[in-house]
Design an enzyme around this catalytic site. Sequence first.
Site, PDB file in Angstrom:
ATOM      1  N   MET A  25       2.739  -1.107   2.039  1.00 18.99           N
ATOM      2  CA  MET A  25       3.823  -0.218   1.610  1.00 18.99           C
ATOM      3  C   MET A  25       3.412   0.498   0.323  1.00 18.99           C
ATOM      4  O   MET A  25       4.260   1.021  -0.410  1.00 18.99           O
ATOM      5  CB  MET A  25       5.108  -1.017   1.401  1.00 18.99           C
ATOM      6  CG  MET A  25       5.575  -1.662   2.709  1.00 18.99           C
ATOM      7  SD  MET A  25       7.356  -1.915   2.813  1.00 18.99           S
ATOM      8  CE  MET A  25       7.618  -3.007   1.455  1.00 18.99           C
ATOM      9  N   GLY A  26       2.118   0.474   0.021  1.00 20.63           N
ATOM     10  CA  GLY A  26       1.634   1.200  -1.153  1.00 20.63           C
ATOM     11  C   GLY A  26       1.818   0.412  -2.443  1.00 20.63           C
ATOM     12  O   GLY A  26       1.996  -0.803  -2.419  1.00 20.63           O
ATOM     13  N   ALA A  27       1.758   1.136  -3.587  1.00 17.92           N
ATOM     14  CA  ALA A  27       1.730   0.496  -4.911  1.00 17.92           C
ATOM     15  C   ALA A  27       0.592  -0.525  -4.898  1.00 17.92           C
ATOM     16  O   ALA A  27       0.776  -1.704  -5.225  1.00 17.92           O
ATOM     17  CB  ALA A  27       3.073  -0.148  -5.258  1.00 17.92           C
ATOM     18  N   HIS A  32      -4.165  -6.084  -2.385  1.00 20.78           N
ATOM     19  CA  HIS A  32      -4.459  -5.111  -1.319  1.00 20.78           C
ATOM     20  C   HIS A  32      -5.965  -4.852  -1.270  1.00 20.78           C
ATOM     21  O   HIS A  32      -6.543  -4.679  -0.202  1.00 20.78           O
ATOM     22  CB  HIS A  32      -3.728  -3.789  -1.573  1.00 20.78           C
ATOM     23  CG  HIS A  32      -2.245  -3.892  -1.478  1.00 20.78           C
ATOM     24  ND1 HIS A  32      -1.423  -3.734  -2.569  1.00 20.78           N
ATOM     25  CD2 HIS A  32      -1.428  -4.144  -0.433  1.00 20.78           C
ATOM     26  CE1 HIS A  32      -0.165  -3.871  -2.202  1.00 20.78           C
ATOM     27  NE2 HIS A  32      -0.142  -4.124  -0.911  1.00 20.78           N
ATOM     28  N   GLY A 145      -1.789 -10.595   4.285  1.00 23.13           N
ATOM     29  CA  GLY A 145      -1.929 -11.639   3.269  1.00 23.13           C
ATOM     30  C   GLY A 145      -1.096 -12.872   3.592  1.00 23.13           C
ATOM     31  O   GLY A 145      -0.012 -12.769   4.169  1.00 23.13           O
TER      32      GLY A 145
HETATM   33  O1  PAF Z   1       3.687  -6.728   3.950  1.00 26.09           O
HETATM   34  C1  PAF Z   1       4.023  -5.522   3.846  1.00 26.09           C
HETATM   35  O2  PAF Z   1       3.629  -4.820   2.929  1.00 26.09           O
HETATM   36  C2  PAF Z   1       4.945  -4.923   4.888  1.00 26.09           C
HETATM   37  O3  PAF Z   1       5.881  -5.840   5.330  1.00 26.09           O
HETATM   38  C3  PAF Z   1       4.193  -4.297   6.087  1.00 26.09           C
HETATM   39  C4  PAF Z   1       3.436  -5.347   6.868  1.00 26.09           C
HETATM   40  C5  PAF Z   1       3.244  -3.225   5.588  1.00 26.09           C
HETATM   41  C6  PAF Z   1       5.184  -3.634   7.047  1.00 26.09           C
HETATM   42  O4  PAF Z   1       5.912  -2.633   6.426  1.00 26.09           O
END
Ligand code: PAF
Length: 277
Positions: A25-27, A32, A145
């Site tokens: 979801m970015g940020a 990540h 994760g």
């Molecule tokens: O873990 C996340 O960041 C979110 O739940 C995902 C898997 C990208 C789905 O929007």
Amino acid sequence: MQIATTIADVPPRNAGKGRVLVPTMGALHKAHGELIKVARETVGKDGEVVVSIFVNPLQFGPGGDYERYPRPEKDDEEFCRKLDVDLLFRPSAEEMYADNRSVFVDEGSLSKLLEGKSRPGHFRGVCTVVAKLFNILQPDAAVFGEKDFQQLAILRRMVRDLSYKIDIVAVPTVREDDGLAFSSRNRYLNAEERKQAAIIRKALVIGKASTKLFGSRTDLLHVVRETIASASLARIDDLDLVDAETLQPIESVKPNSLLAVAVYFGKTRLIDNILLG
Ligand code: PAF
């Protein structure tokens, strides 16, 4: 790095080359980065690493932090470039969801437990968006994760039950020096909350160590609850001892047990877990 903001812009897969997806979801932060590195190791230097960035409205409850969720577009783009991402898929909500959408992916068992109790509809949103990303991007594997342990279990179930030919790759939780799990939500914490938030990991580790003395649910949860309560700003939202496979609550620690917790600091809800046994 190619950037696609519409489904039509997504390039077809290169014949003979693998594609591994990191849905986010970015940020983007260090954790990540770890998912992206594992994606590269999984697909090899000639394969494609795809990162999706989409703040998915479907997985936020009413009064949740959808509006205020951080969206540092330029930083995220730079982050992906530095890590040699091949394709960044960054669609808008309009691109992903029609106003009159009426088909969703609903996992009917694991989603009712743990997080599902205080976040109804959350995993339906996660499964729906991840299924759409799988259909749009057609990866061979997708990386998630272990901090979101329940999400991982539910997505494995979705892949099995909907017969997706996609491997789910799990990556251990990446932590700050004081043990706090990296999360995009950590940036909401003020200095004092951030300092105290280290208690979450500490309590889980103390809980795990205490199973050498006793393994009953009541005693274990008591130790963890008391440890977290020593941080004045912490408010436990959920704490459970469950079977790591079925996520069902269990009465005593056995092989493959999971201690999972959700704690509020102010309005910020942080989750973490530790495997026991
Ligand atoms: O873990 C996340 O960041 C979110 O739940 C995902 C898997 C990208 C789905 O929007």
